[in-house]
Design an enzyme around this catalytic site. Structure first.
Site, PDB file in Angstrom:
ATOM      1  N   HIS A 142       0.832  -1.200   0.000  1.00 45.67           N
ATOM      2  CA  HIS A 142       0.000   0.000   0.000  1.00 45.67           C
ATOM      3  C   HIS A 142       0.868   1.251   0.000  1.00 45.67           C
ATOM      4  CE1 HIS A 142      -4.030  -1.880   1.017  1.00 45.67           C
ATOM      5  NE2 HIS A 142      -3.174  -2.896   1.059  1.00 45.67           N
ATOM      6  N   HIS A 196      -3.028  -5.242   7.974  1.00 44.76           N
ATOM      7  CA  HIS A 196      -1.987  -4.219   7.767  1.00 44.76           C
ATOM      8  C   HIS A 196      -1.792  -3.431   9.064  1.00 44.76           C
ATOM      9  CE1 HIS A 196      -1.215  -4.756   3.471  1.00 44.76           C
ATOM     10  NE2 HIS A 196      -2.479  -5.129   3.412  1.00 44.76           N
ATOM     11  N   HIS A 217      -5.860 -11.535   5.153  1.00 42.65           N
ATOM     12  CA  HIS A 217      -4.736 -12.384   4.699  1.00 42.65           C
ATOM     13  C   HIS A 217      -3.793 -12.773   5.858  1.00 42.65           C
ATOM     14  CE1 HIS A 217      -2.893  -8.432   4.240  1.00 42.65           C
ATOM     15  NE2 HIS A 217      -3.343  -8.233   3.022  1.00 42.65           N
ATOM     16  N   ALA A 221       1.344  -9.011   6.501  1.00 38.35           N
ATOM     17  CA  ALA A 221       1.156  -7.605   6.876  1.00 38.35           C
ATOM     18  C   ALA A 221       0.464  -7.472   8.233  1.00 38.35           C
ATOM     19  CB  ALA A 221       0.382  -6.852   5.799  1.00 38.35           C
ATOM     20  N   ASP A 249      -1.204 -20.145  -1.663  1.00 37.05           N
ATOM     21  CA  ASP A 249      -0.410 -20.326  -2.877  1.00 37.05           C
ATOM     22  C   ASP A 249       0.972 -20.903  -2.581  1.00 37.05           C
ATOM     23  OD1 ASP A 249       0.735 -18.129  -1.659  1.00 37.05           O
ATOM     24  OD2 ASP A 249       0.569 -16.792  -3.392  1.00 37.05           O
ATOM     25  N   ASP A 276      -6.617 -12.772  -3.137  1.00 32.82           N
ATOM     26  CA  ASP A 276      -5.889 -11.498  -3.209  1.00 32.82           C
ATOM     27  C   ASP A 276      -5.444 -11.249  -4.653  1.00 32.82           C
ATOM     28  OD1 ASP A 276      -4.992  -9.131  -2.114  1.00 32.82           O
ATOM     29  OD2 ASP A 276      -3.134  -9.956  -1.301  1.00 32.82           O
ATOM     30  N   LEU A 309       5.939  -8.373  -1.741  1.00 36.30           N
ATOM     31  CA  LEU A 309       4.794  -9.035  -2.355  1.00 36.30           C
ATOM     32  C   LEU A 309       3.656  -8.036  -2.521  1.00 36.30           C
ATOM     33  CD1 LEU A 309       4.705 -12.477  -0.500  1.00 36.30           C
ATOM     34  CD2 LEU A 309       5.201 -12.101  -2.925  1.00 36.30           C
ATOM     35  N   GLY A 311      -0.087  -8.415  -3.624  1.00 36.18           N
ATOM     36  CA  GLY A 311      -1.189  -9.260  -4.041  1.00 36.18           C
ATOM     37  C   GLY A 311      -0.691 -10.627  -4.473  1.00 36.18           C
TER      38      GLY A 311
END
Length: 385
Positions: A142, A196, A217, A221, A249, A276, A309, A311
């Site tokens: 971000h 975040h 997620h 973060a 993933d 994401d 990273l 997304g």
């Protein structure tokens, strides 16, 4: 609305159990029931769905697809492109997600979401506003220049928008949003997720008591689990009312860490799958722009120039396959993580996440190799391989 029909398959998973050599009965976009193939009513149109039919996937964090980011052009057409880009991967309900941006872009996104809901856009479940009210310490990809505290106008805009769409979810950090603001948002029916953030476990629990019900997620973060401070990661696993999105993933979270969190999760709230996903989904793009910065696509990773990273290059059926093959989850449970559990996390489990009487006829046709060969939304086939 769809016509009355039967969708027959070798196996149908209703969200709880498997039905062998069965058919899903559909009328007016809703599930009528599941019957044995031999009991399909005479004269009913029958569509063959091959090996498996399972509940449609629900993705609560989709930043882009089809070559576009929501941040690029926050309008109804972009929302439609993003929703359609996920359909070939089995996703039938999407929260297009705005990454931290300007107040003007945020307002345009909310207006587009209200209009998409009014039009009953196929696949559109609502919006996820990921920021701008985050922590600089855990900003991830971000833009730090756009991160800011929530003010009274921000709060009022979210509350005003909530009745106009099925789901409105916002990711916030305690560093930028007060507990009383979280309570006001949650009381208005907005799903508040912590993310975040470098928050402590104690603060995360206080925000859960104020109405926050999710972590964004998991492990990414956020403050991590330590011996004397469990952080948000620990809070997401230990607090029974917190659900948590997981990017499965093998890049964002190590498989061993996934297994530990899944075994330790204190319910009834669940860990569910998110992608994401970014603009790359459904394309051969090798790079794209986010807030004027280049995101590179390489070896399954999306990163800023400094390697952060940004997304994920992930679709939902790939996440399901990962949970089944790499983590060893029974297939039905892996599917629940992509359907029923996200529905529960945003209070849509009364109509989504199962193939049961009265539920939306959102379904995915899978091969034995777990490839998507067909997708239905409200009983209408929106993708065929």
């Amino acid at each position: 609305m769809s016509e009355r029909l039967a969708i027959a398959a070798g196996r149908i998973f209703d969200g709880d159990a498997w039905h062998e050599d069965a058919a899903l009965l559909v009328a007016d976009g809703l599930v009528e029931g599941i019957v044995a193939r031999r009991d399909i009513p005479a004269g009913l149109k029958v569509t063959e769905a091959g090996a498996m039919l399972v509940p449609g996937f629900i993705d609560l964090q989709v930043n882009g697809g089809g070559g576009l980011m929501l941040n690029d052009k926050p309008d109804v057409d972009t929302l439609d492109i993003i929703c359609k880009a996920q359909m070939p991967f089995g996703t039938t309900a999407v929260l297009p997600t705005l990454i931290t941006d300007t107040p003007e872009i945020t307002r345009s996104t909310i207006a587009a979401g209200v209009e998409a809901a009014r039009r009953k856009m196929p696949g559109f479940l609502g919006l996820h506003l990921e920021g701008p009210h985050l922590s600089l310490a855990r900003k991830g990809a971000h833009d730090p220049q756009l991160i800011r505290p929530m003010d009274a106008d921000d709060e009022a805009a979210l509350i005003a928008a909530r009745p106009s769409m099925p789901v409105l979810l916002t990711t916030i950090a305690p560093e930028s949003v007060k507990a009383e603001q979280v309570k006001a948002l949650a009381d208005a029916g907005i799903v508040v997720s912590l993310g975040h953030t470098d928050t402590s476990y104690r603060t995360a629990r206080a925000y859960a008591e104020a109405g926050a019900s999710m972590a964004t997620h998991l492990f990414n973060a956020m403050s991590q689990i330590g011996n004397r401070e469990p952080g948000l990661a620990g809070a997401a696993v230990e607090i029974s009312t917190f659900s948590a999105g997981l990017i499965a993933d093998g890049i964002h979270v190590d498989p061993a860490t996934m297994k530990i969190a899944l075994k330790a999760k204190n319910g009834p709230a669940r860990i569910f799958l998110v992608t994401d996903a970014m603009a790359t989904i459904g394309t051969d793009l090798t790079s794209f722009q986010l807030n004027g910065r280049t995101i590179k696509r390489e070896n399954g990773r999306l990163t800023l120039e400094d390697g952060t990273l940004a997304g994920a290059d992930l679709d939902m059926i790939s996440a399901v396959r990962f949970m089944h093959a790499a983590i060893g989850y029974e297939l039905g449970e892996a599917i629940r993580m992509a359907s029923l559990y996200p529905a529960q996390s945003v209070k849509q489990e009364h109509r989504l996440g199962r193939l049961a009487t009265g539920y939306a006829a959102n379904a995915v046709q899978l091969t034995d190799g777990l490839d998507v060969s067909g997708t239905w939304i409200d009983g209408v086939k929106v993708f065929s391989a």
